[in-house]
Scaffold this motif. Sequence first.
Motif, short mmCIF file in Angstrom:
data_model
loop_
_atom_site.label_atom_id
_atom_site.label_comp_id
_atom_site.label_asym_id
_atom_site.label_seq_id
_atom_site.Cartn_x
_atom_site.Cartn_y
_atom_site.Cartn_z
N ALA A 32 25.12 54.43 6.50
CA ALA A 32 24.72 53.06 6.97
C ALA A 32 23.27 52.88 7.17
O ALA A 32 22.81 51.95 6.94
CB ALA A 32 25.14 52.89 8.38
N ALA A 33 22.47 54.24 7.19
CA ALA A 33 21.05 53.90 7.43
C ALA A 33 20.62 53.43 6.13
O ALA A 33 19.32 52.93 5.93
CB ALA A 33 20.51 55.31 7.83
N SER A 34 21.18 53.82 4.85
CA SER A 34 20.69 53.13 3.66
C SER A 34 20.61 51.56 3.56
O SER A 34 19.67 51.07 2.98
CB SER A 34 21.34 53.67 2.43
N LEU A 35 21.36 50.81 4.47
CA LEU A 35 21.45 49.63 4.66
C LEU A 35 20.72 49.13 5.69
O LEU A 35 20.94 47.89 6.15
CB LEU A 35 22.77 48.76 4.39
N ASN A 36 20.24 49.92 6.58
CA ASN A 36 19.62 49.68 7.96
C ASN A 36 20.80 48.95 8.93
O ASN A 36 20.38 48.22 9.62
CB ASN A 36 18.33 48.69 7.77
N LYS A 53 23.74 52.63 -5.68
CA LYS A 53 24.67 53.24 -4.40
C LYS A 53 24.47 52.05 -3.17
O LYS A 53 25.68 51.62 -2.79
CB LYS A 53 23.96 54.30 -3.47
N LYS A 54 23.63 51.58 -3.13
CA LYS A 54 23.44 50.23 -2.20
C LYS A 54 24.15 49.01 -2.49
O LYS A 54 24.92 48.42 -1.67
CB LYS A 54 21.82 50.05 -2.06
N GLN A 55 24.06 48.91 -3.93
CA GLN A 55 24.92 47.71 -4.25
C GLN A 55 26.36 48.00 -4.34
O GLN A 55 27.27 47.21 -3.87
CB GLN A 55 24.54 47.47 -6.17
N VAL A 56 26.80 49.25 -4.36
CA VAL A 56 28.22 49.68 -4.42
C VAL A 56 28.62 49.34 -3.09
O VAL A 56 29.94 48.78 -2.80
CB VAL A 56 28.42 50.96 -4.92
#
Length: 424
Positions: A99-103, A383-386
């Motif tokens: 979750a941290a990767s998308l804040n 990874k974020k787009q997925v």
Amino acid sequence: MNTIKVFYDVVVVGGGMVGSTLALSLAQSGFQVLVVELISPLLVEENKGPHLRVSAISCTSVRLLQRINVWSRIDAYFCAPYRRLETWELQSSAVVFDAASLNLPELGFMVENWRLQQALWQGFADCDALTLCCPASLTTMCYDGRSWLLTLGDGSLVKSRLLVGADGSNSQVRRQAWITVSGWQYRQSCILLSVETEICQQDTTWQVFTPSGPRAFIPLYDHWASLVWYDNAARIRQLQKFPRLVLEQEVQATFPQRLGKIKLKGCVSFPLTRLHACDYVRPGLVLVGDAAHTINPLAGQGANLGFRDAEVLTKVLIAARVRGERWDALSVLKRYEYDRRGDNLLMQMGIDLFYIAFSNDHPPLKLLRNLGLRLVQRNEWLKKQVLKYALGLCSSVVLALLPTNLFFSLSLHVMSISNLIFIK
């Protein structure tokens, strides 16, 4: 002689999670709504652990439930947040999302179905524009071009401008409207197991792919968890017949060692099926949720797709009413179908591609899919787009940015571990 009791704007047949969400959303927006449901929400003894029917609620679905003042009615203790997703076939190609990767504080929550449905029905009591009729069933339906005349199981008559079928995959509304479906049953079945774990790993959900099918860990509150085991139908039937201690030993031998020791509390099995209604709408009639579409639960998107149906339909009807249009007209309802049908079909097709790609042990294909997983693990943007697509944070137009097959393979890897356990 039967008499018409009352005229409603909308009658929703089916008071499950999706039907109740739609009914409450419309009633809070000023529509007079009747919900017809045969069975009251399940009541479960708290000291016996979680119920087997559990859903993974994405962060976008949580926002919808917050807007209609339902989410806060569920005790936060029983809403298990998951913040990390892990998936692998070979350990060297493991992919980790967080979750941290998308804040984001979390990616979603694991919640028992009965708790969510109970919270929705509690919301009914605070909404004067909503009437609940339970236990009740739909017997007959007749449309005169302007409104529906409905006969309920007790013989009472109801009139409504719009009729909504939210009554599941065996929808009575769909059948009486003569709406056909396409679909099939897959070769595999699934068994869902409720367990108590020795090792606390409650904010991470993971899945491993094996030649016979996926194995997944779904964290719940305390040390409780759900395990999902896919296999051929004969093997699942065999597992279902095992004594509890024998089945517990089979689980320990089959699942990864990271699971640790477990105590098995219960299990349920079900076949894998796909269904899609040829039409979502007819004059004055709409299908939502499982009445319109079911998918292979490998990605467990059934609940979240249904919530999106409810959200889109509500927006379409409100917008038409604001513009002074006849909001129950077929031309208006087609806007809902246009918005949702493509997205649902795309999801079904993607899951089927994913199912085919990972339901075999052919060396070249195994090498290719593991190379794909290594690629996404090394590419933070990808990874974020997925992850965004899997959580419903971006629309399917993002497909234009990525090679379709690769994108779907990676997206569905994420969805299959983040939402695997939805069971109607």
